[in-house]
Design a protein around this motif. Sequence first.
Motif, PDB file in Angstrom:
ATOM      1  N   LEU A 158      17.124   9.134  23.025  1.00  0.00           N
ATOM      2  CA  LEU A 158      16.509  10.349  22.102  1.00  0.00           C
ATOM      3  C   LEU A 158      15.905  11.203  22.870  1.00  0.00           C
ATOM      4  N   VAL A 159      16.545  12.222  22.811  1.00  0.00           N
ATOM      5  CA  VAL A 159      16.019  13.352  23.699  1.00  0.00           C
ATOM      6  C   VAL A 159      15.577  14.537  22.679  1.00  0.00           C
ATOM      7  N   ASN A 160      14.424  15.087  22.624  1.00  0.00           N
ATOM      8  CA  ASN A 160      13.976  16.015  21.903  1.00  0.00           C
ATOM      9  C   ASN A 160      13.208  17.325  22.756  1.00  0.00           C
ATOM     10  N   GLY A 161      13.570  18.366  22.161  1.00  0.00           N
ATOM     11  CA  GLY A 161      12.722  19.680  22.993  1.00  0.00           C
ATOM     12  C   GLY A 161      12.872  20.753  21.970  1.00  0.00           C
ATOM     13  N   THR A 162      12.388  21.706  22.140  1.00  0.00           N
ATOM     14  CA  THR A 162      12.322  23.019  21.272  1.00  0.00           C
ATOM     15  C   THR A 162      13.302  24.049  21.599  1.00  0.00           C
ATOM     16  N   GLN A 163      14.175  23.594  22.429  1.00  0.00           N
ATOM     17  CA  GLN A 163      15.512  24.315  22.722  1.00  0.00           C
ATOM     18  C   GLN A 163      16.573  23.522  22.508  1.00  0.00           C
ATOM     19  N   THR A 164      17.918  23.920  22.612  1.00  0.00           N
ATOM     20  CA  THR A 164      18.995  22.965  22.466  1.00  0.00           C
ATOM     21  C   THR A 164      19.011  21.860  23.763  1.00  0.00           C
ATOM     22  N   PRO A 165      18.332  20.712  23.161  1.00  0.00           N
ATOM     23  CA  PRO A 165      18.171  19.923  24.320  1.00  0.00           C
ATOM     24  C   PRO A 165      19.675  19.430  25.025  1.00  0.00           C
ATOM     25  N   ASP A 166      20.974  19.491  24.316  1.00  0.00           N
ATOM     26  CA  ASP A 166      22.064  19.065  25.235  1.00  0.00           C
ATOM     27  C   ASP A 166      22.451  20.028  26.351  1.00  0.00           C
ATOM     28  N   GLY A 195      13.112   7.095  24.141  1.00  0.00           N
ATOM     29  CA  GLY A 195      12.874   8.279  23.772  1.00  0.00           C
ATOM     30  C   GLY A 195      12.116   9.079  24.851  1.00  0.00           C
ATOM     31  N   THR A 196      12.386  10.379  24.909  1.00  0.00           N
ATOM     32  CA  THR A 196      11.548  11.408  25.667  1.00  0.00           C
ATOM     33  C   THR A 196      11.772  12.783  25.222  1.00  0.00           C
ATOM     34  N   PRO A 197      10.609  13.381  25.106  1.00  0.00           N
ATOM     35  CA  PRO A 197      10.703  15.035  25.096  1.00  0.00           C
ATOM     36  C   PRO A 197      11.023  15.536  26.364  1.00  0.00           C
ATOM     37  N   ILE A 198      11.390  16.947  26.227  1.00  0.00           N
ATOM     38  CA  ILE A 198      11.942  17.573  27.432  1.00  0.00           C
ATOM     39  C   ILE A 198      10.706  18.111  28.143  1.00  0.00           C
ATOM     40  N   TYR A 199      10.731  17.892  29.454  1.00  0.00           N
ATOM     41  CA  TYR A 199       9.653  18.504  30.114  1.00  0.00           C
ATOM     42  C   TYR A 199      10.204  19.229  31.254  1.00  0.00           C
ATOM     43  N   TRP A 200      10.098  20.653  31.334  1.00  0.00           N
ATOM     44  CA  TRP A 200      10.870  21.326  32.474  1.00  0.00           C
ATOM     45  C   TRP A 200      12.207  20.953  32.712  1.00  0.00           C
ATOM     46  N   SER A 201      12.987  20.835  31.673  1.00  0.00           N
ATOM     47  CA  SER A 201      14.323  20.529  31.589  1.00  0.00           C
ATOM     48  C   SER A 201      14.723  19.133  32.201  1.00  0.00           C
ATOM     49  N   ASP A 202      13.694  18.228  31.988  1.00  0.00           N
ATOM     50  CA  ASP A 202      13.972  16.959  32.384  1.00  0.00           C
ATOM     51  C   ASP A 202      13.039  15.779  31.454  1.00  0.00           C
TER      52      ASP A 202
END
Length: 175
Positions: A111-119, A75-82
Motif C-alpha cells: 500500500l503506497v499513498n501520497g499527495t500526488q499520483t503515487p504510481d 504500507g508506506t506514505p511517500i517521502y521524497w519519492s520513496d
Amino acid sequence: MLGDEFMQWGFINGSPNAQGHTYQLAQYLLDGQSKVDWNLVNYQIAQLGQQRHAKTDEFMDVVSEVSHADALLIGTPIYWSDMTGLLKTFLDRCTMVARQFDFTDIPVYLLVNGTQTPDQTAQGIAPAVSQLCEFLKMDYQDTIYVDTSKVVQPSDYTSALHKQQEQLHTFVNVR
C-alpha cells in the motif's frame, strides 16, 4: 495457516504517524479480516549495521511475529519519492535474517499513498519490495496506490478503494 478457516493478516505500517492515512487506509482495506498491526514508529529498530550498538533493538521480536502472518499488507506514505526511512530500515534488516525465519510463500500486498499520483512519483518502492519478496521467497501480489490528495477522509475510501478491498477479501477466500 492459509488452509485454515481463519487467515491472519499482518499489517506493517511504515508511517511515522501510527494513526495517519496509511494506517486508516489499511484498516479500511482489511476491514473484517483477522489481523495484527505493527506500527514501526512504535518500535526501536536500529539501522542496518548499528544494531550491535543499540541497547534496545526490537527488530527480532517484530520480524519473528511477521514471519507467522498468513499474508502481509505493507504500507508506506511517500517521502521524497520513496518509502519512509522506518520501512527502509525494516526491509534492510529483513535481508539479514532470511535464514532465521521462514517467509516462504507469504503473500504480500503493498500500500503506497501520497499527495500526488503515487504510481508516478514513487516508482522505486514497488520494485524494491518485490525484489525483497523474491529474496525472502515471499509471494508478491500487487501494489495498491492511493492519491491522498483525492482520498482524504474515510467517506472517500469506499468509492476509491472498494475494488481493492474486495480483491483482498476475495484473496483470503481463494487461498
